[in-house]
Design an enzyme around this catalytic site. Structure first.
Site, PDB file in Angstrom:
ATOM      1  N   GLU A  29      32.115   9.402  25.437  1.00  0.00           N
ATOM      2  CA  GLU A  29      32.319   8.659  24.180  1.00  0.00           C
ATOM      3  C   GLU A  29      31.004   8.752  23.425  1.00  0.00           C
ATOM      4  O   GLU A  29      30.046   8.064  23.764  1.00  0.00           O
ATOM      5  CB  GLU A  29      32.671   7.198  24.473  1.00  0.00           C
ATOM      6  CG  GLU A  29      33.990   6.982  25.194  1.00  0.00           C
ATOM      7  CD  GLU A  29      35.201   7.220  24.311  1.00  0.00           C
ATOM      8  OE1 GLU A  29      35.037   7.348  23.083  1.00  0.00           O
ATOM      9  OE2 GLU A  29      36.312   7.297  24.853  1.00  0.00           O
ATOM     10  N   CYS A  41      29.546   2.816  16.743  1.00  0.00           N
ATOM     11  CA  CYS A  41      29.895   4.243  16.629  1.00  0.00           C
ATOM     12  C   CYS A  41      31.045   4.422  15.644  1.00  0.00           C
ATOM     13  O   CYS A  41      31.233   5.488  15.086  1.00  0.00           O
ATOM     14  CB  CYS A  41      30.269   4.780  18.001  1.00  0.00           C
ATOM     15  SG  CYS A  41      31.490   3.759  18.816  1.00  0.00           S
TER      16      CYS A  41
HETATM   17  P1  NAP Z   1      21.666   6.904  24.121  1.00  0.00           P
HETATM   18  O1  NAP Z   1      20.232   6.972  23.793  1.00  0.00           O
HETATM   19  O2  NAP Z   1      22.402   8.177  24.265  1.00  0.00           O
HETATM   20  O3  NAP Z   1      21.733   6.073  25.478  1.00  0.00           O
HETATM   21  C1  NAP Z   1      22.951   5.737  26.069  1.00  0.00           C
HETATM   22  C2  NAP Z   1      22.754   5.540  27.556  1.00  0.00           C
HETATM   23  O4  NAP Z   1      22.317   6.755  28.131  1.00  0.00           O
HETATM   24  C3  NAP Z   1      21.703   4.491  27.897  1.00  0.00           C
HETATM   25  O5  NAP Z   1      22.104   3.814  29.065  1.00  0.00           O
HETATM   26  C4  NAP Z   1      20.471   5.343  28.171  1.00  0.00           C
HETATM   27  O6  NAP Z   1      19.560   4.751  29.053  1.00  0.00           O
HETATM   28  C5  NAP Z   1      21.122   6.530  28.852  1.00  0.00           C
HETATM   29  N1  NAP Z   1      20.296   7.729  28.818  1.00  0.00           N
HETATM   30  C6  NAP Z   1      19.359   8.078  27.903  1.00  0.00           C
HETATM   31  N2  NAP Z   1      18.818   9.270  28.232  1.00  0.00           N
HETATM   32  C7  NAP Z   1      19.429   9.685  29.362  1.00  0.00           C
HETATM   33  C8  NAP Z   1      19.323  10.841  30.179  1.00  0.00           C
HETATM   34  N3  NAP Z   1      18.475  11.836  29.902  1.00  0.00           N
HETATM   35  N4  NAP Z   1      20.109  10.927  31.269  1.00  0.00           N
HETATM   36  C9  NAP Z   1      20.977   9.954  31.562  1.00  0.00           C
HETATM   37  N5  NAP Z   1      21.137   8.839  30.832  1.00  0.00           N
HETATM   38  C10 NAP Z   1      20.368   8.704  29.733  1.00  0.00           C
HETATM   39  O7  NAP Z   1      22.488   6.021  23.093  1.00  0.00           O
HETATM   40  P2  NAP Z   1      22.128   4.584  22.527  1.00  0.00           P
HETATM   41  O8  NAP Z   1      21.050   4.760  21.527  1.00  0.00           O
HETATM   42  O9  NAP Z   1      21.928   3.611  23.650  1.00  0.00           O
HETATM   43  O10 NAP Z   1      23.513   4.180  21.843  1.00  0.00           O
HETATM   44  C11 NAP Z   1      23.856   4.549  20.582  1.00  0.00           C
HETATM   45  C12 NAP Z   1      24.769   5.762  20.605  1.00  0.00           C
HETATM   46  O11 NAP Z   1      25.944   5.485  21.354  1.00  0.00           O
HETATM   47  C13 NAP Z   1      25.244   6.120  19.222  1.00  0.00           C
HETATM   48  O12 NAP Z   1      25.207   7.505  19.055  1.00  0.00           O
HETATM   49  C14 NAP Z   1      26.685   5.626  19.216  1.00  0.00           C
HETATM   50  O13 NAP Z   1      27.524   6.268  18.302  1.00  0.00           O
HETATM   51  C15 NAP Z   1      27.088   5.876  20.608  1.00  0.00           C
HETATM   52  N6  NAP Z   1      28.267   5.075  20.949  1.00  0.00           N
HETATM   53  C16 NAP Z   1      29.463   5.694  21.079  1.00  0.00           C
HETATM   54  C17 NAP Z   1      30.598   4.946  21.378  1.00  0.00           C
HETATM   55  C18 NAP Z   1      31.932   5.603  21.532  1.00  0.00           C
HETATM   56  O14 NAP Z   1      32.807   4.955  22.092  1.00  0.00           O
HETATM   57  N7  NAP Z   1      32.129   6.831  21.107  1.00  0.00           N
HETATM   58  C19 NAP Z   1      30.501   3.565  21.533  1.00  0.00           C
HETATM   59  C20 NAP Z   1      29.262   2.958  21.381  1.00  0.00           C
HETATM   60  C21 NAP Z   1      28.142   3.733  21.097  1.00  0.00           C
HETATM   61  P3  NAP Z   1      18.193   4.063  28.534  1.00  0.00           P
HETATM   62  O15 NAP Z   1      18.621   2.944  27.675  1.00  0.00           O
HETATM   63  O16 NAP Z   1      17.555   3.627  29.802  1.00  0.00           O
HETATM   64  O17 NAP Z   1      17.432   5.120  27.791  1.00  0.00           O
END
Ligand code: NAP
Length: 475
Positions: A250, A284
């Protein structure tokens, strides 16, 4: 409030192996709320061991029993819904209304999948040659790693935990570093209602990349369900390829909102505010680009401006504030930079445009004359910024709406038949027609193009955690 700040592994809360901690910050005043345990790679391996040991007994637990545990978690969260919401206000910064709305949405996934646990479909056919019965069972995929973002710290966790547990999978939850407290609270509720040891585990490695890679390298881990940015999702898909792990993704969105000629402006503005400001724009599904027909453009802008003027911003614990803080100062500064760049490119700032008080606040902002294709229309703004682009031709609006690598959510406002016709042409997994919010636990949530793979919620959500097994039986 009794906060859980440790890891949860094999049914026990415990600190990380090396005793490390990281700060969880309240974005409304930048104070430190808690110091949460850092999970070492060793802790993450322990979580895989615990989930693997619990997998077979959990899969063998009657679906009715699994469903009843989920239903019990729903009941506890219902009784404690205000406490649940308050935790989200504190660690995420969102407004009280957004937090309470998310608390209700999040707990509904436990109720919905409690019901789905006992309705897993199977299949039976006769082979064309008439020589065998083709029986198709569905069985749990196995140990599932669930990674969630900070913007919906409760709902993104329950939207994964509930179907995984209903399907008979054991889980390792890895919440975002900004918001581990809400996830820990949900895990504690599952412990309290009697989910067996090892079925749910919680780890918070910092940085997450190396430890997540190592977990995905373990043959026992058979599923990754990730919600987050497209960039990290892409990276994790590469990692899944190495051990051929089933992946549900997602990812990010860049939702267009199209106002067609003939749209009811009262309804459009009321719903557009929800599409834009729900969760302070950090969704999102948030409307990112507003394409407004020239016949309605000026009236729409005037009404939107008036409506935004009424939006009271401030700390979410004051329930009169409709707009809370962004999750961090870094996020606030990212939003501010996008607005500044748009203005430098010629957009007109009608309202807002500044960071408010101390804390990660940013004003409700309205820009007109935004250029399609500029960074503001290519980036997930994730803040309370309404970016308006005027158009004359509906085909051109559809072309601009589809001109993105993302395809999660879209919105159309207009006369019902015309709006539905446009909705069918939009490249998005979900389209809201004359509505500002579409999310519902009973609906399949997910995107096309680079917004993701698979669906959460609905009848489809549990299937992500099941795989078919074909039994060939002689007639
Ligand atoms: P993110 O930076 O991609 O992080 C999401 C999760 O992934 C966090 O738990 C993060 O951990 C972890 N993560 C980061 N780097 C990683 C790596 N190299 N390997 C494994 N895990 C890793 O996203 P965010 O800034 O938290 O959230 C915002 C994004 O989520 C936006 O793009 C939004 O559109 C998307 N989103 C999508 C949906 C949907 O249903 N499509 C719903 C909600 C949000 P850490 O926090 O420890 O870095």
């Amino acid at each position: 409030m009794n906060l859980h700040t440790d890891l949860f592994i094999g049914g026990r809360w415990r600190p990380g192996a090396d005793g490390g901690r990281f700060d969880v910050v309240d974005p409304a005043d930048l104070s430190t709320l808690a110091r949460f345990a850092v999970a070492t790679e060793r802790d993450c391996m322990d979580a895989v061991d615990a989930a693997a040991a619990a997998q077979q007994p959990w899969a063998a637990t009657a679906p009715r029993e699994r469903g009843e545990l989920l239903r019990a978690a729903y009941s506890v969260l219902t009784a404690e819904v205000e406490q649940f919401a308050e935790l989200m206000v504190r660690e995420n910064g969102k407004s009280w209304a957004d937090a309470l709305g998310e608390a209700h949405y999040a707990k509904e996934f436990f109720r919905w999948f409690a019901e789905e646990a006992v309705r897993v479909p199977g299949d039976y056919r006769l082979s064309p040659a008439g020589d065998k019965h083709i029986v198709v069972d569905r069985q749990p995929v196995g140990v599932s790693l669930l990674i969630t973002p900070w913007n919906f710290p409760a709902a993104m966790a329950t939207r994964k935990l509930a179907p995984a547990l209903a399907a008979g999978c054991t889980t390792i939850l890895k919440p975002a570093a900004e918001t581990p407290l809400t996830a820990a609270y949900v895990v504690e509720v599952l412990r309290r209602v009697g989910v067996p040891d090892g079925v749910v585990n919680l780890v918070t490695p910092v940085p997450p990349g190396p430890a997540v890679r190592r977990m995905l390298d373990r043959p026992e881990v058979r599923k990754l369900s990730f919600t987050g940015s497209t960039d990290i999702g892409r990276e994790l898909l590469h990692a899944c390829a190495d051990t051929v792990v089933s992946a549900s993704m997602e990812l990010g969105g860049n939702a267009p909102l199209i106002v067609l000629p003939g749209a009811d402006l009262d309804l459009t503005v009321e719903e557009a505010l929800l599409a834009k400001l729900r969760n302070g724009g950090a969704a999102c599904t948030a409307a990112n680009r507003f394409y407004v027909h020239s016949s309605l453009h000026d009236a729409f802008v005037a009404r939107m401006d008036a409506a935004l003027a009424e939006v009271k911003a401030g700390p979410g614990l004051d329930r009169t504030h409709a707009l809370g803080a962004l999750v961090s100062v870094a996020e606030r500064d990212k939003v501010a930079a996008l607005v500044e760049a748009a203005v430098a490119q010629g957009a007109t700032l009608v309202r807002g445009g500044h960071a408010g008080r101390t804390g990660a606040f940013y004003d409700a902002t309205l820009l007109t004359g935004v250029i399609h294709g500029s960074p503001l229309t290519r980036t997930e703004i994730f803040g309370p910024v309404t970016a308006v682009i005027e158009y004359d031709d509906v085909d051109e609006a559809v072309r601009m709406a589809n001109d993105t690598v993302h395809g999660l959510m879209a919105y159309v406002f207009g006369e019902q038949r015309a709006a539905t016709a446009v909705a069918r042409r939009l490249e998005a997994g979900m389209v809201a027609v004359n509505r500002g919010v579409a999310s519902d636990p009973a609906a399949p949530f997910g995107g096309v193009k680079q917004s993701g793979l698979g669906r959460e919620g609905g009848f489809e959500g549990i299937l992500e955690f099941l795989e078919e097994k074909y039994l060939a039986l002689t007639v």
